[in-house]
Scaffold this active site. Structure first.
Site: not given
Ligand code: P1T
Length: 384
Positions: A51, A103, A175, A200
């Site tokens: 961790r 998001y 972000d 992503k």
């Molecule tokens: O899904 P995660 O890895 O926890 O990330 C969240 C997140 C944060 N910031 C942005 C700009 C994002 O697009 C996302 C996650 N977005 C999707 C799952 C989506 O389909 O838009």
């Protein structure tokens, strides 16, 4: 040539990396272990519990820092857990100003988790710096920027926001999920923290859920590391390996995402059945000048509204697509299509969501790296 001086397209492959010390493995081994033998309490080789730190995660964290031109990288279990760590820097009574178009999961985390701990969130269009300035109070401690925004593709002037943030002693977090460091490097533009849903484009193959933070300031890095270790939402060794492998092809994938994105955006814009296309590469995009200044290309994310469409029409179109997969998420090699109102942004109340343009007829595309002709043919048959 020093590895620190490499160009971006080499940093993705070599940045922060060195052959593994044990056997010279070129790719860091997946250290699938929770703990490490000690010769005496505290007598270890830098790792005591996974961790706190794990060598495969360290390799990913160094790569993340390198590609974002940062000093410190931290890898989390998801994008949202990375955002969660940033908000945990704050105290009850503190205020946050965020883009109003973001998001849905970030919005849900802010409103439904952190507001009950006494942190207040204000959502507004940050494209207008005067509006931002008018919202800043002595309680504002964090500005949260998504740019381009998900899903409306608004672009926020990072340098401009950074000037205001610095003047008022406020942390600026960006972000960078949609743009990736191939296109835009927020730390170079004055941001304090860069955040990624590495799920992503960084991972790039839709096979992991991972988050990342990158910073330059040592004290900030220590505070975030403390929270990461104390809260425990860390990226596991297998996922670290997969994202590290993804990053090695980030630049070639992004180049094709951008080429295909441009082609699809232009195709949609010229289509008689399309009302509106949102993509920052268009000269008539309201923030195109800023996009041109801070981004080196425009990416593969596009949103659009079919002419005269309602909720059902939009759903019918995304259901008709055959090469684009109807799915949440984005940034993988394969093209995805989504309906933000019922999928990624469903956790934002309809009234709020529609204020920022996320209407029922909006469709979002994550353009992959397939042959663009097949993507266009697929859209053509679905729009029929
Ligand atoms: O899904 P995660 O890895 O926890 O990330 C969240 C997140 C944060 N910031 C942005 C700009 C994002 O697009 C996302 C996650 N977005 C999707 C799952 C989506 O389909 O838009």
């Amino acid at each position: 040539m020093s590895k620190q001086k490499l160009h971006f397209n080499s940093k993705t492959i070599h940045g922060g990396q060195q052959p593994d010390e044990a056997y010279g493995a070129v790719m860091p081994p997946i250290y699938q272990t929770s703990t490490y033998a000690q010769t005496t309490p505290g007598g270890h080789k830098g790792y005591e519990y996974s961790r706190s730190a794990n060598p495969t995660r360290t390799a990913l964290e160094r790569s993340l820092a390198s590609i974002e031109n940062g000093t410190y990288g931290l890898a989390f279990a998801s994008g949202l857990s990375a955002i969660d760590a940033v908000v945990k820097l704050l105290e009850p009574g503190d205020e946050v100003i965020s883009t109003n178009d973001l998001y849905g999961g970030s919005y849900r985390l802010f409103r439904q988790v952190f507001e009950k701990f006494g942190i207040q969130f204000h959502f507004t269009g940050l494209q207008d710096l005067d509006v931002l300035e008018s919202k800043i109070t002595s309680k504002t401690k964090l500005i949260w920027v998504e740019t381009p925004t998900n899903p409306m593709m608004n672009v926020v002037d990072i340098s401009g926001v950074s000037e205001l943030a610095k003047k008022n002693n406020i942390l600026l977090a960006v972000d960078n999920t949609f743009a990736t460091p191939y296109i835009q490097r927020p730390l170079d533009l004055g941001a304090d923290i860069v955040m990624h849903s590495a799920t992503k484009y960084l991972g790039g193959h839709s096979d992991v859920v991972v988050g990342a933070l990158i910073v330059n300031d040592k004290k900030l890095a220590e505070q975030l590391y403390f929270i990461q270790n104390a809260s425990g939402a860390v990226c596991g060794p297998m996922d670290s390996f997969l994202v590290l492998r993804g990053i090695k092809t980030l630049h070639v994938r992004m180049q094709r995402h951008c080429e295909n994105g441009k082609e699809i955006a232009q195709y949609l814009k010229a289509h008689p059945k399309i009302e509106k296309v949102y993509w920052p590469g268009f000269e008539d995009h309201p923030n195109h000048e800023i996009a041109k200044k801070q981004m080196s290309d425009y990416g593969g994310m596009i949103s659009f509204i079919p002419k005269g469409a309602n909720y059902k029409d939009a759903i019918r179109i995304v259901e008709q697509l055959k090469v684009f997969t109807l799915a949440e998420s984005l940034g993988g090699v394969e093209s995805l299509a989504g309906h933000p109102a019922s999928m990624t942004h469903a956790s934002i109340p309809k009234e709020e969501r529609e204020k920022s343009g996320v209407v029922d007829s909006l469709i979002r595309l994550s353009v992959g790296i397939e042959d663009a002709r097949d993507l266009i043919a697929d859209l053509e048959q679905a729009l029929e």
